[in-house]
Design a protein around this motif. Structure first.
Motif, PDB file in Angstrom:
ATOM      1  N   MET A  45     -42.995  10.548 -19.414  1.00  0.00           N
ATOM      2  CA  MET A  45     -44.007   9.568 -19.006  1.00  0.00           C
ATOM      3  C   MET A  45     -44.268   9.635 -17.500  1.00  0.00           C
ATOM      4  O   MET A  45     -45.422   9.556 -17.057  1.00  0.00           O
ATOM      5  CB  MET A  45     -43.554   8.154 -19.390  1.00  0.00           C
ATOM      6  CG  MET A  45     -43.674   7.828 -20.860  1.00  0.00           C
ATOM      7  SD  MET A  45     -42.968   6.208 -21.281  1.00  0.00           S
ATOM      8  CE  MET A  45     -43.969   5.117 -20.275  1.00  0.00           C
ATOM      9  N   MET A  46     -43.214   9.786 -16.727  1.00  0.00           N
ATOM     10  CA  MET A  46     -43.380   9.888 -15.278  1.00  0.00           C
ATOM     11  C   MET A  46     -44.229  11.108 -14.928  1.00  0.00           C
ATOM     12  O   MET A  46     -45.118  11.044 -14.072  1.00  0.00           O
ATOM     13  CB  MET A  46     -42.016   9.975 -14.583  1.00  0.00           C
ATOM     14  CG  MET A  46     -42.103  10.113 -13.074  1.00  0.00           C
ATOM     15  SD  MET A  46     -40.487  10.224 -12.275  1.00  0.00           S
ATOM     16  CE  MET A  46     -40.011   8.507 -12.233  1.00  0.00           C
ATOM     17  N   GLY A  47     -43.954  12.232 -15.610  1.00  0.00           N
ATOM     18  CA  GLY A  47     -44.735  13.441 -15.368  1.00  0.00           C
ATOM     19  C   GLY A  47     -46.166  13.310 -15.846  1.00  0.00           C
ATOM     20  O   GLY A  47     -47.107  13.730 -15.155  1.00  0.00           O
ATOM     21  N   VAL A  48     -46.370  12.724 -17.025  1.00  0.00           N
ATOM     22  CA  VAL A  48     -47.715  12.544 -17.575  1.00  0.00           C
ATOM     23  C   VAL A  48     -48.548  11.638 -16.667  1.00  0.00           C
ATOM     24  O   VAL A  48     -49.762  11.850 -16.502  1.00  0.00           O
ATOM     25  CB  VAL A  48     -47.634  11.980 -19.013  1.00  0.00           C
ATOM     26  CG1 VAL A  48     -49.010  11.530 -19.495  1.00  0.00           C
ATOM     27  CG2 VAL A  48     -47.056  13.018 -19.959  1.00  0.00           C
ATOM     28  N   ALA A  49     -47.918  10.625 -16.059  1.00  0.00           N
ATOM     29  CA  ALA A  49     -48.636   9.744 -15.118  1.00  0.00           C
ATOM     30  C   ALA A  49     -49.213  10.561 -13.965  1.00  0.00           C
ATOM     31  O   ALA A  49     -50.353  10.331 -13.529  1.00  0.00           O
ATOM     32  CB  ALA A  49     -47.691   8.670 -14.589  1.00  0.00           C
ATOM     33  N   VAL A  50     -48.435  11.541 -13.478  1.00  0.00           N
ATOM     34  CA  VAL A  50     -48.936  12.404 -12.405  1.00  0.00           C
ATOM     35  C   VAL A  50     -50.042  13.313 -12.931  1.00  0.00           C
ATOM     36  O   VAL A  50     -51.045  13.553 -12.248  1.00  0.00           O
ATOM     37  CB  VAL A  50     -47.785  13.249 -11.799  1.00  0.00           C
ATOM     38  CG1 VAL A  50     -48.294  14.048 -10.605  1.00  0.00           C
ATOM     39  CG2 VAL A  50     -46.625  12.363 -11.370  1.00  0.00           C
ATOM     40  N   MET A  51     -49.887  13.812 -14.149  1.00  0.00           N
ATOM     41  CA  MET A  51     -50.895  14.712 -14.723  1.00  0.00           C
ATOM     42  C   MET A  51     -52.231  13.992 -14.915  1.00  0.00           C
ATOM     43  O   MET A  51     -53.296  14.566 -14.656  1.00  0.00           O
ATOM     44  CB  MET A  51     -50.396  15.269 -16.054  1.00  0.00           C
ATOM     45  CG  MET A  51     -49.185  16.184 -15.929  1.00  0.00           C
ATOM     46  SD  MET A  51     -48.587  16.840 -17.506  1.00  0.00           S
ATOM     47  CE  MET A  51     -49.792  18.123 -17.807  1.00  0.00           C
ATOM     48  N   ILE A  52     -52.179  12.733 -15.367  1.00  0.00           N
ATOM     49  CA  ILE A  52     -53.423  11.954 -15.534  1.00  0.00           C
ATOM     50  C   ILE A  52     -54.092  11.756 -14.174  1.00  0.00           C
ATOM     51  O   ILE A  52     -55.313  11.937 -14.033  1.00  0.00           O
ATOM     52  CB  ILE A  52     -53.119  10.597 -16.201  1.00  0.00           C
ATOM     53  CG1 ILE A  52     -52.643  10.802 -17.644  1.00  0.00           C
ATOM     54  CG2 ILE A  52     -54.353   9.702 -16.178  1.00  0.00           C
ATOM     55  CD1 ILE A  52     -52.132   9.539 -18.306  1.00  0.00           C
ATOM     56  N   SER A  53     -53.285  11.379 -13.177  1.00  0.00           N
ATOM     57  CA  SER A  53     -53.842  11.172 -11.835  1.00  0.00           C
ATOM     58  C   SER A  53     -54.437  12.469 -11.300  1.00  0.00           C
ATOM     59  O   SER A  53     -55.533  12.474 -10.716  1.00  0.00           O
ATOM     60  CB  SER A  53     -52.746  10.676 -10.884  1.00  0.00           C
ATOM     61  OG  SER A  53     -52.090   9.541 -11.388  1.00  0.00           O
ATOM     62  N   ALA A  54     -53.708  13.568 -11.483  1.00  0.00           N
ATOM     63  CA  ALA A  54     -54.191  14.868 -10.999  1.00  0.00           C
ATOM     64  C   ALA A  54     -55.481  15.269 -11.707  1.00  0.00           C
ATOM     65  O   ALA A  54     -56.397  15.828 -11.094  1.00  0.00           O
ATOM     66  CB  ALA A  54     -53.107  15.922 -11.209  1.00  0.00           C
ATOM     67  N   TRP A  55     -55.563  15.000 -13.018  1.00  0.00           N
ATOM     68  CA  TRP A  55     -56.781  15.322 -13.772  1.00  0.00           C
ATOM     69  C   TRP A  55     -57.979  14.527 -13.251  1.00  0.00           C
ATOM     70  O   TRP A  55     -59.065  15.085 -13.051  1.00  0.00           O
ATOM     71  CB  TRP A  55     -56.542  15.019 -15.248  1.00  0.00           C
ATOM     72  CG  TRP A  55     -57.755  15.236 -16.118  1.00  0.00           C
ATOM     73  CD1 TRP A  55     -58.283  16.434 -16.514  1.00  0.00           C
ATOM     74  CD2 TRP A  55     -58.590  14.219 -16.683  1.00  0.00           C
ATOM     75  NE1 TRP A  55     -59.396  16.230 -17.290  1.00  0.00           N
ATOM     76  CE2 TRP A  55     -59.609  14.881 -17.411  1.00  0.00           C
ATOM     77  CE3 TRP A  55     -58.575  12.824 -16.645  1.00  0.00           C
ATOM     78  CZ2 TRP A  55     -60.608  14.185 -18.096  1.00  0.00           C
ATOM     79  CZ3 TRP A  55     -59.553  12.126 -17.334  1.00  0.00           C
ATOM     80  CH2 TRP A  55     -60.558  12.797 -18.045  1.00  0.00           C
TER      81      TRP A  55
END
Length: 602
Positions: free
Chosen positions: A356-366
């Protein structure tokens, strides 16, 4: 140590004859490792501190403050040496169960460690005095101020006010002394381990006679490392270092690039995936930020990516490995709680929150990539190329499968699994011939140094924790928290708020060692699952690794990219927003953390 723990697994699982000598050897070897490496870290200046005040002072005043800290550490070294010498004399008649070695001889490591600390600080004082910034008069003035402060404390201990506070309000007074003293040493830039030790000493002095304080402190520090469970820490650090330095971990980056190439801002996505995969091997945010960021950053610059955002994505995703197992932070939490939360249960609980912590960064990066008009990588990969990348990454990924699968399958314990991880990484490094004998020595030495910093902190915080329990401080803090509310979710949110603030100023290891013994009894008394609380603590403090002024992972990401910290604040804010949403979900919905452990019956 690696051989001993590997033999313990083999002898029990293959020959069905567990060797008792290995446990005793490993227990005392760990204590010697922690204290000898801890002393050596004073020689090379590797112990953690908070240099905010020192950095703001003029060169002359900073040198004076460094004189104070060197003298303070030297006095601790003398105290520890005396405690070790007393233990050596007192416990020579007592012998260990298996090897029949005098316990006093084993405890002589305190004397050795204390002498190393004394010598290291004498050298530091000499360098300060001969460096031109500090004078001998400054040394005398500093010593006089310390002596005067000690005399004032001695005088205050004879007053009626002191006796009233000790007899009538011991818990509150001890709380103020403990955290007041530690806060002062923290602000002055003293080594955090030394600040913990002195805070414990001062609090102990409220109830224990002076002639018993030093032996008690020495025994408490020594016993603070006398736990078989702490072995997992240096072993997982060693396994991660071997995988990283041998180049085996770099194969994961190719896999990360393959996974992230189809998403806009593909290099940012690959960075996040790479940090998540690498985190499963290293368990270190700093190692992930440097290894993955060091490869992604030049490519991102060449392709015209916005570099402050690139550095922010690298920094914010690097701590994912603190949650995705095998994680040193989760091991430390389990040991601080005395096994209240098992290591394997914490490992399984860390997967979903870490992702979840990584996915939060991926969403922000997207979202940031879409805003800047970045496209996904053009062109596909052939099936052969995909299989080649996966095949090359498979041996590295198998480390996690073997360790977690072996623990869940009952082949070995979580502690023994750390030794198996080292053995597996050593075998791979030898098969691929990717490390020289010199490189192996450097890896072992670096592992000892990194372990020494953490283990010495654990030893000193063990005395602080023992003092807190002795003075009923956790009960006092619990009453203060439940005074706001007896709703466990509200209390958890208050603790999260405190830890977010603490994480800004303090590194993860000392923060966990200080605050877990305080908050753990409070939340468990309210019915919070120990595993759930462990994930909350590690997730929250992981965010602190990316926040200035003590954001170590942030500093690494900035140094790799060459960007200023101030330039990273804007792209970090939306990332933190999504990660905070993830944290709140974990707090409000314990099943996010507990579903996997319960699925496996842990």
């Amino acid at each position: 140590m690696t051989f001993a723990i590997s033999w313990q697994v083999i002898s029990r699982y293959v020959f069905n004859a567990p060797g008792m000598w290995t446990q005793e050897f490993l227990r005392y070897a760990l204590i010697w490792l922690g204290l000898l490496a801890g002393g050596y870290c004073f020689v090379i200046g590797r112990h953690l501190n908070l240099p905010l005040l020192i950095e703001k002072l003029s060169a002359r005043n900073a040198a004076r403050l460094n004189l104070f800290n060197a003298l303070l550490t030297l006095v601790f070294g003398v105290i520890f040496s005396l405690a070790g010498y007393q233990s050596l004399l007192d416990n020579m008649a007592m012998k260990t169960a298996i090897f029949r070695i005098p316990v006093g001889l084993l405890q002589s490591v305190m004397l050795i460690c204390g002498l190393v600390i004394v010598l290291s600080q004498l050298v530091s004082l000499y360098r300060l005095l001969t460096g031109g910034l500090a004078r001998f008069s400054d040394l005398l003035a500093t010593a006089a101020v310390m002596g005067l402060a000690l005399l004032l404390c001695g005088w205050f201990s004879t007053t009626d006010v002191f006796h009233y506070l000790v007899t009538e309000h011991l818990e509150i007074f001890a709380l103020l002394v403990l955290f007041g003293a530690f806060l002062i040493f923290l602000i002055l830039g003293s080594p955090i381990a030394i600040g913990l030790a002195y805070a414990g000493l001062f609090t102990l002095a409220l109830q224990v006679d002076l002639d018993k304080i030093f032996p008690t402190a020495g025994q408490t520090i020594f016993n603070g490392l006398d736990s078989f469970g702490f072995l997992a820490l240096p072993f997982f650090i060693l396994a991660g270092s071997i995988m990283s330095q041998s180049g085996l971990a770099l194969r994961l980056i190719d896999l990360a690039m393959l996974i992230g190439r189809r998403i806009p801002g593909s290099l940012w996505q690959s960075n996040v995936v790479g940090n998540m995969l690498f985190g499963t091997l290293s368990g270190s945010g700093i190692a992930s930020a440097s290894a993955i960021g060091g490869i992604i950053t030049p490519v991102a610059r060449e392709k015209g990516y916005h570099m402050p955002t690139t550095a922010a994505v690298n920094a914010a995703s690097a701590p994912c490995g603190m949650l995705i197992p095998p994680s040193g932070a989760l091991i430390v939490y389990s040991l601080i709680t005395g096994g209240g939360a098992s290591i394997i249960a914490l490992f399984m609980a860390g997967y979903v929150p870490g992702i979840m912590m990584g996915v939060a960064v991926m969403i922000s990066a997207w979202l940031m990539a879409k805003k800047r008009g970045y496209k996904a990588e053009e062109g596909g990969c052939s099936a052969g190329e995909v299989l080649r990348v996966i095949w090359r990454a498979l041996p590295s990924l198998l480390l996690v499968v073997i360790v977690i699968g072996g623990i869940l399958g009952g082949v070995f314990t979580a502690i023994e699994g750390s030794g198996v991880a080292v053995l597996y990484s050593l075998v791979l490094a030898l098969l691929y011939r990717s490390l020289s004998a010199k490189a192996f020595f450097a890896i072992f030495l670096d592992t000892a140094i990194v372990s020494g910093v953490i283990l010495f902190l654990i030893a000193c915080s063990g005395m602080m924790s023992w003092t807190m329990t002795f003075s009923y401080i956790p009960d006092t803090v619990g009453n203060l928290l439940t005074g706001f509310s007896e709703n466990k979710t509200v209390v958890l949110l208050l603790i999260v708020l405190v830890l977010l603030v603490v994480g800004i100023f303090m590194d993860m290891s000392p923060a966990m060692l200080i605050f877990t013994p305080i908050f753990y009894p409070v939340v468990t008394s309210l019915g919070v699952d120990p595993v759930h609380f462990g994930i909350i603590i590690v997730y929250t403090l992981s965010l602190g690794l990316v926040t200035p002024p003590v954001g170590t992972v942030l500093f690494v990401a900035c140094s790799i990219s060459g960007e200023k910290i101030t330039d990273l604040i804007k792209p970090l804010l939306p990332i933190f927003l999504f990660q905070m949403i993830g944290l709140l979900l974990i707090v409000f919905f314990p099943a996010i953390s507990l579903a996997l452990p319960r699925l496996f019956g842990l």
